[in-house]
Write a protein that holds these residues in place. Structure first.
Motif, short mmCIF file in Angstrom:
data_model
loop_
_atom_site.label_atom_id
_atom_site.label_comp_id
_atom_site.label_asym_id
_atom_site.label_seq_id
_atom_site.Cartn_x
_atom_site.Cartn_y
_atom_site.Cartn_z
N ASN A 1 0.81 -1.22 0.00
CA ASN A 1 0.00 0.00 0.00
C ASN A 1 0.84 1.27 0.00
OD1 ASN A 1 -2.54 -1.26 0.01
ND2 ASN A 1 -2.47 -1.54 2.23
N ASN A 2 2.16 1.12 0.04
CA ASN A 2 3.04 2.28 0.13
C ASN A 2 3.66 2.62 -1.23
OD1 ASN A 2 2.47 2.34 2.85
ND2 ASN A 2 4.36 1.31 3.46
N ILE A 3 4.40 3.73 -1.27
CA ILE A 3 5.05 4.20 -2.49
C ILE A 3 6.55 4.33 -2.21
CG2 ILE A 3 5.33 6.14 -4.08
CD1 ILE A 3 2.76 4.86 -4.63
N ILE A 4 7.37 3.78 -3.10
CA ILE A 4 8.82 3.95 -3.03
C ILE A 4 9.23 4.92 -4.13
CG2 ILE A 4 11.09 2.85 -3.10
CD1 ILE A 4 9.41 1.92 -0.78
N VAL A 5 9.83 6.05 -3.76
CA VAL A 5 10.30 7.03 -4.75
C VAL A 5 11.82 6.95 -4.83
CG1 VAL A 5 8.34 8.57 -4.42
CG2 VAL A 5 10.39 8.92 -3.07
N THR A 6 12.35 7.00 -6.05
CA THR A 6 13.79 6.96 -6.27
C THR A 6 14.19 8.04 -7.26
OG1 THR A 6 13.57 5.31 -8.03
CG2 THR A 6 13.97 4.48 -5.80
N PHE A 7 15.42 8.54 -7.13
CA PHE A 7 15.95 9.51 -8.08
C PHE A 7 17.47 9.52 -7.98
CE2 PHE A 7 15.18 11.77 -4.13
CZ PHE A 7 16.31 12.55 -3.95
N PHE A 8 18.11 10.03 -9.04
CA PHE A 8 19.56 10.17 -9.08
C PHE A 8 19.91 11.65 -9.02
CE2 PHE A 8 19.06 5.94 -10.80
CZ PHE A 8 20.19 5.26 -10.34
N LEU A 9 20.84 12.01 -8.14
CA LEU A 9 21.30 13.38 -8.02
C LEU A 9 22.81 13.36 -7.83
CD1 LEU A 9 20.40 16.35 -7.87
CD2 LEU A 9 20.24 16.10 -5.39
N GLU A 10 23.52 14.04 -8.75
CA GLU A 10 24.98 14.06 -8.73
C GLU A 10 25.54 12.64 -8.67
OE1 GLU A 10 26.02 16.56 -5.47
OE2 GLU A 10 25.51 18.42 -6.53
N GLU A 11 24.98 11.78 -9.53
CA GLU A 11 25.43 10.40 -9.72
C GLU A 11 25.19 9.51 -8.51
OE1 GLU A 11 29.45 10.40 -11.06
OE2 GLU A 11 28.99 11.45 -12.94
N HIS A 12 24.41 9.97 -7.56
CA HIS A 12 24.06 9.15 -6.40
C HIS A 12 22.57 8.82 -6.46
CE1 HIS A 12 27.93 9.56 -4.34
NE2 HIS A 12 27.90 10.84 -4.66
N LYS A 13 22.24 7.59 -6.11
CA LYS A 13 20.85 7.16 -6.10
C LYS A 13 20.25 7.34 -4.71
CE LYS A 13 17.79 3.27 -7.20
NZ LYS A 13 17.71 1.86 -7.67
N SER B 1 16.58 6.98 -2.31
CA SER B 1 15.31 6.27 -2.23
C SER B 1 14.59 6.65 -0.94
CB SER B 1 15.54 4.76 -2.29
OG SER B 1 14.32 4.06 -2.17
N SER B 2 13.27 6.74 -1.01
CA SER B 2 12.48 7.08 0.17
C SER B 2 11.13 6.39 0.07
CB SER B 2 12.29 8.60 0.26
OG SER B 2 11.49 8.94 1.38
N GLU B 3 10.62 5.94 1.21
CA GLU B 3 9.33 5.25 1.23
C GLU B 3 8.25 6.16 1.81
OE1 GLU B 3 7.24 1.06 2.73
OE2 GLU B 3 9.41 1.36 2.87
N PHE B 4 7.14 6.26 1.08
CA PHE B 4 5.98 7.03 1.54
C PHE B 4 4.90 6.06 2.00
CE2 PHE B 4 8.13 10.43 -0.45
CZ PHE B 4 7.52 11.62 -0.08
N SER B 5 4.39 6.28 3.20
CA SER B 5 3.37 5.41 3.79
C SER B 5 1.98 5.92 3.46
CB SER B 5 3.53 5.34 5.31
OG SER B 5 4.83 4.87 5.65
N LEU B 6 1.08 5.00 3.16
CA LEU B 6 -0.30 5.37 2.83
C LEU B 6 -1.02 5.90 4.06
CD1 LEU B 6 -2.67 5.33 0.76
CD2 LEU B 6 -3.20 3.04 1.61
N LEU B 7 -1.62 7.09 3.90
CA LEU B 7 -2.44 7.67 4.96
C LEU B 7 -3.92 7.39 4.71
CD1 LEU B 7 -0.68 11.13 5.43
CD2 LEU B 7 -0.41 9.08 6.82
N GLN B 8 -4.35 7.63 3.47
CA GLN B 8 -5.73 7.35 3.10
C GLN B 8 -5.84 7.29 1.59
OE1 GLN B 8 -7.76 10.80 4.80
NE2 GLN B 8 -8.05 11.63 2.76
N ILE B 9 -6.86 6.59 1.12
CA ILE B 9 -7.12 6.48 -0.31
C ILE B 9 -7.93 7.68 -0.76
CG2 ILE B 9 -8.25 5.11 -2.10
CD1 ILE B 9 -7.67 2.63 -0.44
N VAL B 10 -7.51 8.28 -1.87
CA VAL B 10 -8.23 9.43 -2.42
C VAL B 10 -9.35 8.93 -3.30
CG1 VAL B 10 -8.07 11.45 -3.92
CG2 VAL B 10 -6.20 10.91 -2.35
N ASN B 11 -10.57 9.35 -3.01
CA ASN B 11 -11.72 9.00 -3.85
C ASN B 11 -12.00 10.16 -4.77
OD1 ASN B 11 -14.16 8.31 -5.00
ND2 ASN B 11 -14.98 7.40 -3.12
N ASN B 12 -11.39 10.12 -5.95
CA ASN B 12 -11.51 11.24 -6.88
C ASN B 12 -12.92 11.38 -7.42
OD1 ASN B 12 -10.13 13.39 -7.95
ND2 ASN B 12 -9.59 12.33 -9.84
N ASP B 13 -13.65 10.25 -7.56
CA ASP B 13 -15.01 10.33 -8.08
C ASP B 13 -15.91 11.11 -7.15
OD1 ASP B 13 -14.38 8.88 -10.31
OD2 ASP B 13 -14.87 6.95 -9.41
#
Length: 247
Positions: A89-101, A103-115
């Protein structure tokens, strides 16, 4: 038989990756130690909102190979590509900055009901939203009456995007905001709060833009025309803003 079972198993894995939804409200670290990331599905991808005690940043993300990909503008120019993957249920975000990778994990707080958000919006307003405008557009530039481009507003080659969402919001390209400040000699902050902008249409002829910035409300009304994959907005000063639909 084994080959058929293996094919079905692989198909199910691909289907799960491509069919999963990123929508939700998450908590983690990216711009600061306490960020809230809100992902909402729109017609051509996702809106990505990053909120903390100092900033409120909005951008647009697209799905590529099962990952949600979005970009953050950097002070010195260029963009930082962020890739997000679902992990349960979580999100892992990754990126490269100055040749270094990183990573950070985002925990789910609630589901967005867009409808449900769209239903609430419909109850509170009488907006007409021309479906021909909904989606992701790329700015070409501002043109004079004679068809020549206004050299003061030349977007060619920069691919600035402008998104009209199906719930009545306009998402501006942070890169354009940053570049405009740099041209004015102002050192743009890495992430800056942009005004909230809404759109609606009248009789599929007029585009109404409403926004609020610095404690002031702004509203404009312009004639517009959508032909094939081109959007032309006719401004009061006689200039024409031209955008093409992003493929």
């Amino acid at each position: 038989m084994k080959h058929h079972v293996l094919f079905i198993f692989q198909f199910l894995i691909v289907f799960q990756v491509l069919g999963q939804s990123f929508e939700g409200q998450y908590s983690g670290e990216l711009l600061s130690k306490e960020d809230t990331m809100i992902l909402e599905k729109i017609k051509s991808g996702y809106t990505v909102k990053l909120i903390n005690s100092e900033n409120n940043f909005v951008t647009f993300g697209e799905i590529s190979s099962g990952e949600l990909v979005f970009h953050l503008p950097l002070n010195e120019g260029g963009d930082l590509e962020i890739k997000a993957q679902k992990k349960s249920n979580n999100i892992i975000v990754t990126f490269f900055l100055e040749e270094h990778k990183y990573s950070s994990e985002f925990s789910l707080l609630q589901i967005v009901n867009n409808d449900s958000n769209k239903k609430d919006l419909g109850k509170k307003t009488s907006h007409q939203l021309d479906e021909d405008l909904i989606g992701d557009w790329v700015k070409v530039g501002i043109f004079n009456k004679d068809g020549s481009i206004d050299k003061d507003v030349d977007y060619r080659g920069k691919n600035y995007s402008q998104i009209y969402t199906d719930d009545g919001r306009v998402i501006m390209d942070m890169r354009q905001f940053r570049d405009d400040l740099i041209e004015q000699g102002v050192k743009a902050p890495l992430f800056t709060e942009l005004p909230t902008i809404y759109w609606e249409t009248i009789d599929q002829k007029y585009l109404i833009i409403k926004g609020r910035s610095g404690g002031r409300s702004h509203e404009s009304k312009s004639a517009y025309l959508v032909k094939n994959d081109t959007l032309t907005v006719f401004q009061d000063n006689g200039l024409m803003q031209v955008l093409i639909r992003k493929k």
